[in-house]
Design an enzyme around this catalytic site. Sequence first.
Site, PDB file in Angstrom:
ATOM      1  N   GLY A  56      39.619  35.115  40.577  1.00  0.00           N
ATOM      2  CA  GLY A  56      39.083  36.149  41.445  1.00  0.00           C
ATOM      3  C   GLY A  56      40.079  36.646  42.471  1.00  0.00           C
ATOM      4  CD  GLU A  86      38.854  38.637  38.024  1.00  0.00           C
ATOM      5  OE1 GLU A  86      38.394  38.938  36.911  1.00  0.00           O
ATOM      6  OE2 GLU A  86      38.357  37.740  38.736  1.00  0.00           O
ATOM      7  CB  ALA A  95      35.281  32.838  41.842  1.00  0.00           C
ATOM      8  CD  GLU A 140      39.255  33.974  35.682  1.00  0.00           C
ATOM      9  OE1 GLU A 140      39.149  34.722  36.666  1.00  0.00           O
ATOM     10  OE2 GLU A 140      40.269  33.954  34.935  1.00  0.00           O
TER      11      GLU A 140
END
Length: 242
Positions: A92, A95, A49, A115
Amino acid sequence: LVTLNRPKVNALSSKLVTEVTRCALAADADPDVGALVITGNPKFFAAGADIAEMASQSYMDIYKARLFKDLDQLADVRIPVIAAVNGFALGGGCELAMACDFILAGDKAVFGQPEIKLGTIPGLGGTQRFTRAIGKARAMELVLTGDHMGATEAVARGLASRVVPADALVDEAVACGAKIAGLSKPIVALAKSAVNASFETTLAEGLRFERHLFYSTFGTQDQKVGMKAFLEKDESPAWKDA
């Protein structure tokens, strides 16, 4: 084919996630599209992200914005969505790949949920889909350490479907998508729903759901087309998508 193209590492901003989801929904609504491939560049599928976008935000900021909520809409897409992962798929990015129906991994692909090293945890499905795919023990280790795993391990543990040479990955993913798109679209959608249900229900409920969908195929024209072609040894049935 949707290619992530955000300098320098394809970091997932909220805008990029919205655009990817919008492309997927548009493809699903197009009767001429039977499958979708999402990929990045040779070095980065998506490296995570966008930390710069998130770093200064408060709990209420991201709660009110429902940050990355659009990714949930990928589950509503009926056509198969294939992730063609070259290079790094971290945080992300991993994901996003897991939100697709299956992953084809380039031989240099790297997966992980780092993360924890940023003082937070996965928030787009990393603790849930990762665990379902590779098992609690390995998922727990990778989530708690922030370590990575390569393509070979990803396939061995069930995260990815197979390893493909990096320079042939996108072509192979598109060819796989074309193969699926050449079949009956409503039957493909039913098969996808049945497989997905196995992750969301008990075995008994899943078996009942599968049987119901199996019965329902006999209400389609394509079941008649497919079985007639089989009996007549016709290897190119003319699907009606109905």
